[in-house]
Write a protein that holds these residues in place. Structure first.
Motif, PDB file in Angstrom:
ATOM      1  N   PHE A   1       0.831  -1.203   0.000  1.00  0.00           N
ATOM      2  CA  PHE A   1       0.000   0.000   0.000  1.00  0.00           C
ATOM      3  C   PHE A   1       0.866   1.254   0.000  1.00  0.00           C
ATOM      4  N   VAL A   2       1.905   1.248   0.843  1.00  0.00           N
ATOM      5  CA  VAL A   2       2.808   2.394   0.902  1.00  0.00           C
ATOM      6  C   VAL A   2       3.564   2.544  -0.414  1.00  0.00           C
ATOM      7  N   ALA A   3       3.937   1.415  -1.046  1.00  0.00           N
ATOM      8  CA  ALA A   3       4.667   1.468  -2.317  1.00  0.00           C
ATOM      9  C   ALA A   3       3.843   2.127  -3.413  1.00  0.00           C
ATOM     10  N   LEU A   4       2.519   2.124  -3.253  1.00  0.00           N
ATOM     11  CA  LEU A   4       1.681   2.833  -4.220  1.00  0.00           C
ATOM     12  C   LEU A   4       1.984   4.330  -4.213  1.00  0.00           C
ATOM     13  N   GLY A   5       2.431   4.832  -3.053  1.00  0.00           N
ATOM     14  CA  GLY A   5       2.856   6.231  -2.992  1.00  0.00           C
ATOM     15  C   GLY A   5       4.071   6.464  -3.872  1.00  0.00           C
ATOM     16  N   ALA A   6       4.998   5.492  -3.883  1.00  0.00           N
ATOM     17  CA  ALA A   6       6.161   5.587  -4.764  1.00  0.00           C
ATOM     18  C   ALA A   6       5.729   5.544  -6.226  1.00  0.00           C
ATOM     19  N   PHE A   7       4.727   4.720  -6.526  1.00  0.00           N
ATOM     20  CA  PHE A   7       4.173   4.635  -7.873  1.00  0.00           C
ATOM     21  C   PHE A   7       3.667   5.999  -8.341  1.00  0.00           C
ATOM     22  N   LEU A   8       2.872   6.622  -7.486  1.00  0.00           N
ATOM     23  CA  LEU A   8       2.301   7.923  -7.838  1.00  0.00           C
ATOM     24  C   LEU A   8       3.374   9.008  -7.936  1.00  0.00           C
ATOM     25  N   MET A   9       4.342   8.992  -7.008  1.00  0.00           N
ATOM     26  CA  MET A   9       5.373  10.021  -7.024  1.00  0.00           C
ATOM     27  C   MET A   9       6.264   9.893  -8.256  1.00  0.00           C
ATOM     28  N   THR A  10       6.517   8.666  -8.711  1.00  0.00           N
ATOM     29  CA  THR A  10       7.296   8.470  -9.934  1.00  0.00           C
ATOM     30  C   THR A  10       6.578   9.082 -11.127  1.00  0.00           C
ATOM     31  N   LEU A  11       5.263   8.863 -11.199  1.00  0.00           N
ATOM     32  CA  LEU A  11       4.482   9.449 -12.293  1.00  0.00           C
ATOM     33  C   LEU A  11       4.486  10.974 -12.217  1.00  0.00           C
ATOM     34  N   VAL A  12       4.409  11.502 -10.995  1.00  0.00           N
ATOM     35  CA  VAL A  12       4.464  12.960 -10.824  1.00  0.00           C
ATOM     36  C   VAL A  12       5.809  13.494 -11.326  1.00  0.00           C
ATOM     37  N   GLY A  13       6.889  12.777 -11.013  1.00  0.00           N
ATOM     38  CA  GLY A  13       8.205  13.188 -11.494  1.00  0.00           C
ATOM     39  C   GLY A  13       8.278  13.191 -13.005  1.00  0.00           C
ATOM     40  N   GLY A  14       7.701  12.162 -13.640  1.00  0.00           N
ATOM     41  CA  GLY A  14       7.679  12.118 -15.098  1.00  0.00           C
ATOM     42  C   GLY A  14       6.845  13.241 -15.684  1.00  0.00           C
ATOM     43  N   TRP A  15       5.726  13.525 -15.033  1.00  0.00           N
ATOM     44  CA  TRP A  15       4.890  14.649 -15.485  1.00  0.00           C
ATOM     45  C   TRP A  15       5.656  15.963 -15.377  1.00  0.00           C
ATOM     46  N   ALA A  16       6.390  16.131 -14.274  1.00  0.00           N
ATOM     47  CA  ALA A  16       7.171  17.360 -14.079  1.00  0.00           C
ATOM     48  C   ALA A  16       8.279  17.481 -15.120  1.00  0.00           C
ATOM     49  N   ALA A  17       8.815  16.332 -15.572  1.00  0.00           N
ATOM     50  CA  ALA A  17       9.874  16.355 -16.586  1.00  0.00           C
ATOM     51  C   ALA A  17       9.374  16.966 -17.883  1.00  0.00           C
ATOM     52  N   GLN A  18       8.080  16.849 -18.129  1.00  0.00           N
ATOM     53  CA  GLN A  18       7.508  17.437 -19.333  1.00  0.00           C
ATOM     54  C   GLN A  18       7.125  18.897 -19.123  1.00  0.00           C
ATOM     55  N   ARG A  19       7.028  19.307 -17.875  1.00  0.00           N
ATOM     56  CA  ARG A  19       6.608  20.680 -17.561  1.00  0.00           C
ATOM     57  C   ARG A  19       7.491  21.222 -16.433  1.00  0.00           C
ATOM     58  N   VAL A  20       8.781  21.322 -16.741  1.00  0.00           N
ATOM     59  CA  VAL A  20       9.739  21.773 -15.728  1.00  0.00           C
ATOM     60  C   VAL A  20       9.408  23.190 -15.284  1.00  0.00           C
ATOM     61  N   THR A  21       9.395  23.393 -13.977  1.00  0.00           N
ATOM     62  CA  THR A  21       9.155  24.724 -13.432  1.00  0.00           C
ATOM     63  C   THR A  21      10.377  25.187 -12.665  1.00  0.00           C
ATOM     64  N   ASP A  22      10.383  26.431 -12.287  1.00  0.00           N
ATOM     65  CA  ASP A  22      11.524  27.003 -11.581  1.00  0.00           C
ATOM     66  C   ASP A  22      11.598  26.554 -10.129  1.00  0.00           C
ATOM     67  N   ARG A  23      10.596  25.804  -9.664  1.00  0.00           N
ATOM     68  CA  ARG A  23      10.582  25.348  -8.273  1.00  0.00           C
ATOM     69  C   ARG A  23      11.150  23.939  -8.118  1.00  0.00           C
ATOM     70  N   ARG A  24      11.573  23.338  -9.181  1.00  0.00           N
ATOM     71  CA  ARG A  24      12.078  21.967  -9.120  1.00  0.00           C
ATOM     72  C   ARG A  24      13.269  21.854  -8.174  1.00  0.00           C
ATOM     73  N   HIS A  25      14.104  22.874  -8.109  1.00  0.00           N
ATOM     74  CA  HIS A  25      15.297  22.813  -7.271  1.00  0.00           C
ATOM     75  C   HIS A  25      14.939  22.698  -5.794  1.00  0.00           C
ATOM     76  N   LEU A  26      13.805  23.300  -5.393  1.00  0.00           N
ATOM     77  CA  LEU A  26      13.385  23.198  -3.995  1.00  0.00           C
ATOM     78  C   LEU A  26      12.927  21.784  -3.661  1.00  0.00           C
ATOM     79  N   VAL A  27      12.200  21.174  -4.602  1.00  0.00           N
ATOM     80  CA  VAL A  27      11.735  19.794  -4.389  1.00  0.00           C
ATOM     81  C   VAL A  27      12.920  18.844  -4.288  1.00  0.00           C
ATOM     82  N   LEU A  28      13.895  19.012  -5.191  1.00  0.00           N
ATOM     83  CA  LEU A  28      15.073  18.145  -5.163  1.00  0.00           C
ATOM     84  C   LEU A  28      15.913  18.392  -3.910  1.00  0.00           C
ATOM     85  N   GLY A  29      15.995  19.645  -3.465  1.00  0.00           N
ATOM     86  CA  GLY A  29      16.724  19.949  -2.238  1.00  0.00           C
ATOM     87  C   GLY A  29      16.107  19.259  -1.038  1.00  0.00           C
ATOM     88  N   LEU A  30      14.782  19.290  -0.954  1.00  0.00           N
ATOM     89  CA  LEU A  30      14.080  18.599   0.137  1.00  0.00           C
ATOM     90  C   LEU A  30      14.265  17.086   0.023  1.00  0.00           C
TER      91      LEU A  30
END
Length: 245
Positions: free
Chosen positions: A4-33
């Motif tokens: 069940f918890v691994a489903l969170g990893a599933f969703l977050m991976t998809l979010v990362g892929g979505w962000a790769a197509q729509r890179v924003t200037d806030r990505r550095h903060l997410v990666l820093g965290l």
């Protein structure tokens, strides 16, 4: 629970892929965290737990510490081999990628899928050690999987692969941690083996944080806010570890 918890990893991976197509200037903060969470999980939770569970010494050094260093070195070796292969195939030419090597992009993405599979196994193994450990590892892995999704889509498409292939590799990377966590339902690791694996995985996690995630976070945005996000990530893991104890 681990699946069940691994489903969170599933969703977050998809979010990362979505962000790769729509890179924003806030990505550095997410990666820093994300880097801070991974660093905190490796040093403040995984390593102490691993040393306690796998206390056997090899030539005066705890086995878990040797595997921690081994995990770090193996991750470094794999990264260097991939970089060397890219260079030998002309993947870089004056700082630009050669778009006539799509198979290289697929190979690198496949390596990321394999890494995501190990992430899922780590989640399952950590929940076998205890709920507190499982929650901490899951948090680190789920946050890190944003970068995995981002990198899987980016590296596949960067070398000239079609968008459908990049999306296929992204979904494979998203499903991998769920499959890895599910596999741990079929077996229970002995305490010493569990400690050894957590030590090894902690070394890999530390390398990913120190050599990939954090440098990428500060590459284009060496801002104080990025550093604060990293410190906040470490502090949060410290808090979670203290509450779990």
């Amino acid at each position: 629970m681990a699946v069940f918890v691994a489903l969170g990893a599933f969703l977050m991976t998809l979010v990362g892929g979505w962000a790769a197509q729509r890179v924003t200037d806030r990505r550095h903060l997410v990666l820093g965290l994300a880097g801070g969470l991974m660093l905190g999980a490796a040093g403040l939770d995984l390593l102490p737990e691993a040393v306690e569970a796998a206390g056997h010494e090899v030539f005066g050094v705890p086995q878990a510490l040797l595997l921690f260093v081994g995990g770090f070195l193996l991750a470094h070796l794999v990264e260097r081999l991939l970089a060397g292969r890219q260079a030998s195939h002309g993947a870089y030419n004056g700082g630009r990628h050669d778009h006539h090597a799509p198979q290289l992009g697929m190979a690198a993405a496949a390596a990321l899928v394999g890494h995501s599979l190990m992430d899922g196994i780590a989640i399952g193994a950590a929940f076998q050690a205890g709920g507190g450990m499982g929650a901490t590892v899951a948090l680190a892995v789920i946050t890190h999987d944003f970068a995995d999704g981002f990198n899987t889509y980016t590296i596949t498409s960067l070398y000239g692969n079609e968008r459908r292939k990049a999306l296929a590799m992204l979904f494979a990377a998203a499903l991998a941690p769920v499959a890895g966590a599910a596999s741990t339902l079929l077996f229970t690791m002995p305490q010493e083996l569990l400690g050894s694996y957590l030590g090894f995985f902690g070394g890999v996690l530390l390398y990913l944080a120190a050599a990939e995630i954090l440098p990428e976070a500060h590459h284009d945005h060496p801002a104080r806010s990025t550093l604060l996000c990293t410190v906040a990530g470490v502090a949060f893991i410290w808090l979670v570890t203290g509450v779990a104890e």
